[in-house]
Design a protein around this motif. Structure first.
Motif, PDB file in Angstrom:
ATOM      1  N   SER A 240     -87.265  16.089 -25.941  1.00  0.00           N
ATOM      2  CA  SER A 240     -87.748  14.809 -25.440  1.00  0.00           C
ATOM      3  C   SER A 240     -89.004  15.000 -24.609  1.00  0.00           C
ATOM      4  O   SER A 240     -89.224  16.068 -24.031  1.00  0.00           O
ATOM      5  CB  SER A 240     -86.630  14.188 -24.604  1.00  0.00           C
ATOM      6  OG  SER A 240     -86.784  12.809 -24.484  1.00  0.00           O
ATOM      7  N   GLU A 320     -85.738   8.463 -34.274  1.00  0.00           N
ATOM      8  CA  GLU A 320     -84.936   7.852 -33.199  1.00  0.00           C
ATOM      9  C   GLU A 320     -85.702   7.793 -31.881  1.00  0.00           C
ATOM     10  O   GLU A 320     -85.306   8.420 -30.899  1.00  0.00           O
ATOM     11  CB  GLU A 320     -83.662   8.677 -32.999  1.00  0.00           C
ATOM     12  CG  GLU A 320     -82.790   8.725 -34.229  1.00  0.00           C
ATOM     13  CD  GLU A 320     -81.634   9.710 -34.119  1.00  0.00           C
ATOM     14  OE1 GLU A 320     -80.652   9.531 -34.843  1.00  0.00           O
ATOM     15  OE2 GLU A 320     -81.719  10.665 -33.312  1.00  0.00           O
ATOM     16  N   ARG A 360     -85.091  11.152 -12.254  1.00  0.00           N
ATOM     17  CA  ARG A 360     -85.883  12.059 -13.100  1.00  0.00           C
ATOM     18  C   ARG A 360     -86.769  13.009 -12.294  1.00  0.00           C
ATOM     19  O   ARG A 360     -87.014  14.132 -12.702  1.00  0.00           O
ATOM     20  CB  ARG A 360     -86.704  11.261 -14.108  1.00  0.00           C
ATOM     21  CG  ARG A 360     -85.834  10.450 -15.072  1.00  0.00           C
ATOM     22  CD  ARG A 360     -86.629   9.916 -16.254  1.00  0.00           C
ATOM     23  NE  ARG A 360     -87.053  10.985 -17.126  1.00  0.00           N
ATOM     24  CZ  ARG A 360     -88.255  11.502 -17.137  1.00  0.00           C
ATOM     25  NH1 ARG A 360     -89.170  11.025 -16.315  1.00  0.00           N
ATOM     26  NH2 ARG A 360     -88.550  12.494 -17.944  1.00  0.00           N
ATOM     27  N   TYR A 364     -85.872  16.686 -13.224  1.00  0.00           N
ATOM     28  CA  TYR A 364     -86.794  17.376 -14.148  1.00  0.00           C
ATOM     29  C   TYR A 364     -88.144  17.664 -13.515  1.00  0.00           C
ATOM     30  O   TYR A 364     -89.082  17.999 -14.227  1.00  0.00           O
ATOM     31  CB  TYR A 364     -87.065  16.513 -15.383  1.00  0.00           C
ATOM     32  CG  TYR A 364     -85.869  15.878 -16.033  1.00  0.00           C
ATOM     33  CD1 TYR A 364     -84.882  16.660 -16.634  1.00  0.00           C
ATOM     34  CD2 TYR A 364     -85.733  14.497 -16.082  1.00  0.00           C
ATOM     35  CE1 TYR A 364     -83.794  16.064 -17.249  1.00  0.00           C
ATOM     36  CE2 TYR A 364     -84.649  13.896 -16.699  1.00  0.00           C
ATOM     37  CZ  TYR A 364     -83.678  14.691 -17.281  1.00  0.00           C
ATOM     38  OH  TYR A 364     -82.613  14.108 -17.887  1.00  0.00           O
ATOM     39  N   TYR A 421     -84.581   6.044 -19.254  1.00  0.00           N
ATOM     40  CA  TYR A 421     -83.823   7.043 -18.488  1.00  0.00           C
ATOM     41  C   TYR A 421     -83.884   6.825 -16.979  1.00  0.00           C
ATOM     42  O   TYR A 421     -83.796   7.782 -16.210  1.00  0.00           O
ATOM     43  CB  TYR A 421     -84.279   8.466 -18.862  1.00  0.00           C
ATOM     44  CG  TYR A 421     -84.172   8.728 -20.346  1.00  0.00           C
ATOM     45  CD1 TYR A 421     -82.926   8.782 -20.970  1.00  0.00           C
ATOM     46  CD2 TYR A 421     -85.306   8.877 -21.142  1.00  0.00           C
ATOM     47  CE1 TYR A 421     -82.809   8.985 -22.335  1.00  0.00           C
ATOM     48  CE2 TYR A 421     -85.198   9.081 -22.506  1.00  0.00           C
ATOM     49  CZ  TYR A 421     -83.949   9.132 -23.102  1.00  0.00           C
ATOM     50  OH  TYR A 421     -83.845   9.322 -24.449  1.00  0.00           O
TER      51      TYR A 421
HETATM   52  N1  LLP Z   1     -82.063  11.201 -30.727  1.00  0.00           N
HETATM   53  C1  LLP Z   1     -81.235  12.090 -30.144  1.00  0.00           C
HETATM   54  C2  LLP Z   1     -80.212  12.747 -30.935  1.00  0.00           C
HETATM   55  C3  LLP Z   1     -81.341  12.343 -28.773  1.00  0.00           C
HETATM   56  O1  LLP Z   1     -80.531  13.218 -28.201  1.00  0.00           O
HETATM   57  C4  LLP Z   1     -82.343  11.680 -28.025  1.00  0.00           C
HETATM   58  C5  LLP Z   1     -82.491  11.926 -26.588  1.00  0.00           C
HETATM   59  C6  LLP Z   1     -83.178  10.767 -28.670  1.00  0.00           C
HETATM   60  C7  LLP Z   1     -83.017  10.564 -30.030  1.00  0.00           C
HETATM   61  C8  LLP Z   1     -84.234   9.988 -27.945  1.00  0.00           C
HETATM   62  O2  LLP Z   1     -85.207  10.777 -27.374  1.00  0.00           O
HETATM   63  P1  LLP Z   1     -86.514  10.098 -26.735  1.00  0.00           P
HETATM   64  O3  LLP Z   1     -87.304   9.514 -27.873  1.00  0.00           O
HETATM   65  O4  LLP Z   1     -86.081   9.050 -25.803  1.00  0.00           O
HETATM   66  O5  LLP Z   1     -87.231  11.196 -26.074  1.00  0.00           O
HETATM   67  N2  LLP Z   1     -82.782  12.082 -19.672  1.00  0.00           N
HETATM   68  C9  LLP Z   1     -83.938  12.797 -20.199  1.00  0.00           C
HETATM   69  C10 LLP Z   1     -84.070  12.618 -21.678  1.00  0.00           C
HETATM   70  C11 LLP Z   1     -82.836  13.041 -22.427  1.00  0.00           C
HETATM   71  C12 LLP Z   1     -82.975  12.786 -23.882  1.00  0.00           C
HETATM   72  C13 LLP Z   1     -81.647  12.908 -24.552  1.00  0.00           C
HETATM   73  N3  LLP Z   1     -81.715  12.678 -25.952  1.00  0.00           N
HETATM   74  C14 LLP Z   1     -85.187  12.311 -19.474  1.00  0.00           C
HETATM   75  O6  LLP Z   1     -85.079  11.453 -18.624  1.00  0.00           O
HETATM   76  O7  LLP Z   1     -86.285  12.806 -19.732  1.00  0.00           O
END
Ligand code: LLP
Length: 463
Positions: A240, A320, A360, A364, A421
């Motif tokens: 991510s 996604e 966050r 992070y 998030y």
């Molecule tokens: N698909 C799957 C299988 C995932 O595990 C995730 C995120 C996404 C899609 C969506 O990812 P995005 O496009 O939003 O980056 N809490 C962390 C991010 C954790 C992401 C978990 N999985 C943060 O605040 O940066």
């Protein structure tokens, strides 16, 4: 306290303590369009508006802190992703970034599908009318109850994350007498350039089945043998907040390689691949995110090229995105409470929220921007650290940023790019109440998730 009654913090780059900042921007009143939601502007008095509503009115009507979400921007971004991938691909919005019933309805109306990863997210999606066949169910340890509910509801796909789950889902599908469409999540062995906690394609972590050592091929072998599973494809999510497309390209290359091996071994061409989410957004002016059409073009080209080389029919691609859709569409509106200048260091600006509404930064080391939004100011920039009201010195919302040195208690400041998030990872630490999410559009504001109350907290406390 009058606006000039406290000494300003340090002002010049040569006295700045170590940090992530690159120096004060030329004009603190300018809002960089890269990090703010699309309809954000300043009105004639200098007050920031979004969706045609000014932040003072929003603070009066809804209180602070509050997440303020630009509905037009959300819909525009969802449409841009949908349009970029076209009719031969599917866009599953990742609900973990932020999910509410209003969001589900917007997604439905804009033609997106939805990725959920818990019973709670599934319940939210179904209760807002998302057709079950447009839902993908994820997770590395789905409970039997969650699997049962997903199959009963008729979700379009369950993404299998382990060897145990292949059997578990097949058993429950059999019990329910419903053949279930599934994808198999693999780890392709890519080191994504992002924070360790949000990188997910290297092998040493909990998600997915490794491609290495033939494990993914073995998982496919086992799943294909089970009549109650309809194996429709392979899934890979590399992490991510990623800007560099090369990780996705390597992942696509390896996933297609597996499809080829499956065809060679089983004579089956799996019809779908999912390349996950993970595209980065701008949190500060230094970040340069890719546009959905660039991403769509790059991913489609690589998959098509690899499939041609392997003489495979090009599978239907799905992605996604979570953060890239909702992240930039919201900001958190805070009221300044106390200001503590520390000579030669920085000025601590305390707001009425903190790590309970945005974890966050603590988790992070994430970087954020901040701006004074209830007025403009021509005062000199001061190096500020925006902190919350929690009993913890790590309770930092914005680590290093410049705010005008005449900042005063009662001013409203806003932290942009908090749509993803933040509310979804919010907590009740110190029994601080979680803020509402307020959607604005066309001069109207509407609460889509209400503010938590002390009654809400006490209702859970049944001891
Ligand atoms: N698909 C799957 C299988 C995932 O595990 C995730 C995120 C996404 C899609 C969506 O990812 P995005 O496009 O939003 O980056 N809490 C962390 C991010 C954790 C992401 C978990 N999985 C943060 O605040 O940066």
């Amino acid at each position: 306290m009058s606006r000039s009654a406290h000494p300003a913090g340090p002002r010049h780059a040569d006295v700045l303590p170590e940090g992530h900042y690159s120096g004060p921007p030329a004009d603190l009143n300018t809002l960089d369009a890269k990090v703010w939601a699309q309809t954000v502007a300043r009105d004639a008095e200098g007050t920031v508006t979004v969706g045609g509503v000014d932040v003072k009115t929003l603070a009066e009507q809804h209180g602070t802190p509050a997440y303020i979400l630009d509905e037009a921007d959300f819909r525009a971004r969802a449409r841009a992703w949908r349009g970029a991938f076209g009719a031969d691909a599917d866009v599953f919005y990742a609900g973990k970034a932020f999910l509410s019933r209003a969001v589900v309805r917007w997604l439905h109306e804009e033609g997106l599908n939805l990725d959920v990863c818990s019973g709670g997210e599934l319940a939210t999606a179904l209760s807002a009318g998302m057709p079950a066949d447009r839902i993908a169910f994820h997770g590395n340890n789905k409970s039997k109850d969650e699997i049962r509910r997903a199959i009963e509801a008729g979700v379009g796909r369950i993404v299998l994350d382990s060897f145990q789950e292949i059997v578990r889902v097949a058993h429950i599908a059999q019990e329910l007498g419903k053949r279930q469409r599934v994808q198999i999540r693999i780890t392709v062995g890519v080191e994504a350039h992002t924070h360790e906690f949000i990188a997910t394609a290297h092998e040493d972590q909990k998600f997915g089945i490794p491609l290495a050592g033939g494990q993914a091929a073995e998982a496919v072998r086992r799943a294909l043998r089970l009549d109650w599973l309809e194996v429709i494809g392979i899934h890979s999510h590399i992490g991510s907040q990623i800007f560099d497309m090369s990780g996705f390209e390597v992942a696509a290359h390896r996933v297609v390689g597996l499809l080829k091996d499956i065809r060679d071994e089983h004579g089956v061409e799996l019809p779908e691949i999912d390349l996950g989410g993970g595209l980065g957004i701008a949190y500060t002016s230094d970040d340069d995110p890719r546009e959905p059409h660039e991403i769509a073009k790059a991913l489609t080209e690589i998959v098509t090229r690899e499939c041609e080389a392997a003489r495979l029919r090009t599978p239907r691609i799905s992605v996604e995105p979570g953060r890239a859709i909702v992240g930039p569409t919201a900001f958190t509106l805070y009221e300044v409470g106390t200001i503590k200048p520390l000579d030669g260091l920085r000025t601590y600006v305390s707001v009425d929220g903190g790590m309970s509404d945005n974890i966050r930064t603590a988790l992070y080391d994430a970087e954020y921007s901040v701006a004074l939004v209830s007025r403009t100011s021509d005062a000199e920039p001061m190096l500020a650290r925006v902190v919350g009201k929690h009993c913890e010195s790590g309770d930092i919302v914005v680590k290093d940023a410049f705010l005008p040195s005449d900042l005063a208690p009662g001013d409203l400041i806003a932290v942009p790019a908090t749509g993803a998030y933040c509310r979804s990872m919010a907590s009740n630490y110190n029994h601080v109440l979680r803020p509402p999410v307020v959607a604005v559009n066309d001069g109207e504001s509407r609460v889509i998730v209400r503010r938590e109350t002390e009654d809400d907290l006490l209702r859970l406390d049944v001891g």
